[in-house]
Design an enzyme around this catalytic site. Structure first.
Site, PDB file in Angstrom:
ATOM      1  N   HIS A   1       2.339   0.489   1.476  1.00  0.00           N
ATOM      2  CA  HIS A   1       2.193  -0.005   0.098  1.00  0.00           C
ATOM      3  C   HIS A   1       0.740  -0.289  -0.262  1.00  0.00           C
ATOM      4  CE1 HIS A   1       2.476  -3.057  -3.173  1.00  0.00           C
ATOM      5  NE2 HIS A   1       3.518  -2.336  -3.561  1.00  0.00           N
TER       6      HIS A   1
ATOM      7  N   ASP B   1      -2.339  -7.454  -0.102  1.00  0.00           N
ATOM      8  CA  ASP B   1      -1.215  -6.530   0.052  1.00  0.00           C
ATOM      9  C   ASP B   1      -0.831  -6.383   1.525  1.00  0.00           C
ATOM     10  OD1 ASP B   1       0.510  -4.112  -0.517  1.00  0.00           O
ATOM     11  OD2 ASP B   1      -0.454  -4.316  -2.460  1.00  0.00           O
TER      12      ASP B   1
ATOM     13  N   ASP C   1      -9.584   9.510   2.674  1.00  0.00           N
ATOM     14  CA  ASP C   1     -10.031   9.383   1.284  1.00  0.00           C
ATOM     15  C   ASP C   1     -10.371   7.951   0.903  1.00  0.00           C
ATOM     16  OD1 ASP C   1      -9.554  12.077   1.089  1.00  0.00           O
ATOM     17  OD2 ASP C   1      -7.727  11.904  -0.117  1.00  0.00           O
TER      18      ASP C   1
ATOM     19  N   SER D   1       3.815  -2.190  -9.175  1.00  0.00           N
ATOM     20  CA  SER D   1       2.843  -2.188  -8.068  1.00  0.00           C
ATOM     21  C   SER D   1       1.816  -1.085  -8.213  1.00  0.00           C
ATOM     22  CB  SER D   1       3.566  -1.979  -6.728  1.00  0.00           C
ATOM     23  OG  SER D   1       3.852  -3.199  -6.098  1.00  0.00           O
TER      24      SER D   1
ATOM     25  N   ALA E   1       2.146 -12.772 -12.177  1.00  0.00           N
ATOM     26  CA  ALA E   1       1.743 -12.094 -13.415  1.00  0.00           C
ATOM     27  C   ALA E   1       1.903 -13.009 -14.628  1.00  0.00           C
ATOM     28  CB  ALA E   1       2.556 -10.813 -13.607  1.00  0.00           C
TER      29      ALA E   1
END
Length: 503
Positions: free
Chosen positions: A268, A235, A243, A440, A366
């Site tokens: 993103h 990415d 976190d 996403s 995909a």
């Protein structure tokens, strides 16, 4: 033949059957790829002898070697397109693939394609975007459509006081979209009568709000994983965020520092990483998972297929268990397909986002048969009523009529799973939080739940890293899937469920 000096392009060289080759497979090709590897460091031009009827040095083929994956593996080269036929005949035994670029599979802000001209102006409006205390919100994207079908209207970014002045050709805005980078929900409204001023208040993000991800997966109460499961995120980079704990990673963008695998600033990858494994003020689906960050996006640009190939290869080297690819492109790519196959043969399963082209066919990677393709769904009342997400509600509805497949989600027979991807709250760089929409976001929700499910079967994870391991992982995930009633084109087999939910 006269050569076009402006026709140089980047191409990828790959061995015929696999992603690398040995002397035993083809000694000539192996030696040739090794020779090219030695030229990468200086990116200097290599003169390759051509095989012609009447051989002379002026027939040499100039090639610049830009990058390499292993000595006897893939190469990224720059060559004059006019020389390709000559190259293929002179150096057979290699696949030649054009370099192309991929985009994140997140829903981008709506865009004005036809800007209202000054001469057409009938209404001038000053838009002010505020928080609940009345303070202006800067850097918010404001989009006003006067003709949505024609993509006509005006748009811009708010200033430090949260205002922007726009000129429109009508006194009614068919649609208004407001987007904040982080900290607030977006805004959506239809058929708004415009005056000289327009004030809009955005809703702040609250971390205890039950978005669609937390409706289906109670992340605050899911136990932290103790079994090691490693997920590679290909990415924009991940973090920094309090976190998120990133185990390791690599920046695969050519020309950038390899050790800089944090987010490129677009947010993103950090959002994707939080959905999978955040732990702290906000929890992801698989808190405790090992996150490997593979940055392939330079800021403001698409990701090269070669860099994605490098990232998958690195994930294999780093012994990831799952790979998340929240990115896509319409056309299949032979190079990425080869590396997805290599990952599968190394016992790694790739998850990929269906794409966000408004019910278009499933995008690549995909739609590769070895990828797990994930569509995006949402649920009514899991986002504020005037948020951007309210514009994503569309049939079909599920068995539970509050569930829907997002209007932006690509669909088709290649779809394997669906997951929450509408109005997802997650981490954003520098300890912020943001709402994003897209396949996403659905993809890491599925990847994270897959990691949680697999963590419950350490014997499976300890299998030798080969195709059988990947096969068994997919089969084990299969018994933890629930159909939601959308139909196979929209949801594939359904949605992954927490292990306890299937008992």
């Amino acid at each position: 033949m006269k050569k076009n000096n402006f026709a140089s392009k980047n191409y990828i060289l790959l061995p015929v059957f696999r992603t690398n080759i040995t002397e035993q497979d083809s000694p000539n090709v192996a030696r040739f790829l090794t020779m090219l590897s030695n030229s990468v460091e200086h990116s200097s031009t290599v003169s390759l002898a051509s095989r012609n009827m009447h051989q002379k040095s002026s027939d040499d083929i100039p090639v610049v070697v830009l990058d390499s994956i292993e000595k006897q593996g893939a190469k990224l080269i720059r060559i004059n397109a006019d020389e390709l036929a000559n190259f293929r005949f002179s150096y057979p035994g290699l696949r030649i693939i054009e370099e192309k670029f991929y985009e994140p599979a997140v829903c981008s802000p709506k865009k004005i394609l036809i800007q209202v001209e000054q001469a057409e102006t009938k209404t001038a409006v000053t838009v002010t975007i505020k928080d609940p205390e009345g303070k202006g919100i800067s850097n918010a994207t404001v989009v006003l459509f006067t003709d949505f079908t024609a993509s006509k209207g005006a748009s811009g970014i708010t200033n430090a006081q949260g205002t922007i002045s726009l000129n429109l050709d009508k006194s009614i805005a068919e649609r208004i979209y407001i987007y904040a980078d982080h900290s607030y929900w977006g805004y959506f409204k239809k058929d708004v009568q415009l005056d000289a001023t327009l004030d809009i208040q955005l809703v702040p993000i609250k971390l205890d709000f039950k978005d669609s991800l937390r409706y289906f997966y109670d992340t605050a109460n899911l136990p932290k994983l103790t079994q090691k499961v490693r997920v590679g995120i290909i990415d924009t980079g991940v973090g920094p965020h309090r976190d998120l704990k990133v185990t390791d990673g690599k920046n695969l963008v050519r020309g950038e520092k390899e050790t800089d695998y944090q987010d490129n600033g677009e947010g993103h990858g950090t959002h994707v990483g939080g959905i999978i494994g955040a732990y702290g003020a906000l929890n992801g689906v698989a808190a405790g998972v090992e996150i490997m960050s593979y940055r392939v996006f330079p800021k403001g640009s698409g990701a090269s297929n070669f860099d994605i190939m490098k990232a998958i290869n690195q994930a294999i080297t780093d012994q990831c268990d799952l790979i998340n690819m929240s990115l896509g492109e319409s056309q299949a790519d032979e190079g990425i397909t080869s590396y997805i196959k290599e990952a599968y043969n190394a016992g790694i399963v790739c998850f990929a986002a269906n794409g966000n082209d408004n019910r278009s066919p499933v995008s690549f990677p995909a739609n590769d048969s070895l990828s797990i393709a994930v569509s995006a769904m949402g649920r009514l009342n899991t986002f504020p009523p005037d948020s951007v997400e309210s514009g994503s509600v569309q049939e079909p509805y599920g068995t539970d009529k509050a569930n829907f497949i997002a209007d932006f989600s690509n669909i088709g027979p290649e779809t394997d799973l669906t997951a929450p991807g509408v109005g997802i709250i997650s981490t954003y760089p520098n300890n912020l939080y943001a709402v994003m929409d897209g396949t996403s976001m659905a993809c890491p929700a599925a990847t994270g739940m897959a990691a949680r499910i697999l963590a419950g079967n350490p014997d499976l994870l300890n299998l030798p890293r080969n195709q059988t391991r990947a096969d068994e992982m997919v089969k084990y995930l299969s018994i933890n899937i629930k159909a939601l009633g959308f139909g196979n084109l929209y949801e594939g087999k359904g949605m992954l469920q927490p292990p306890a939910a299937t008992k």
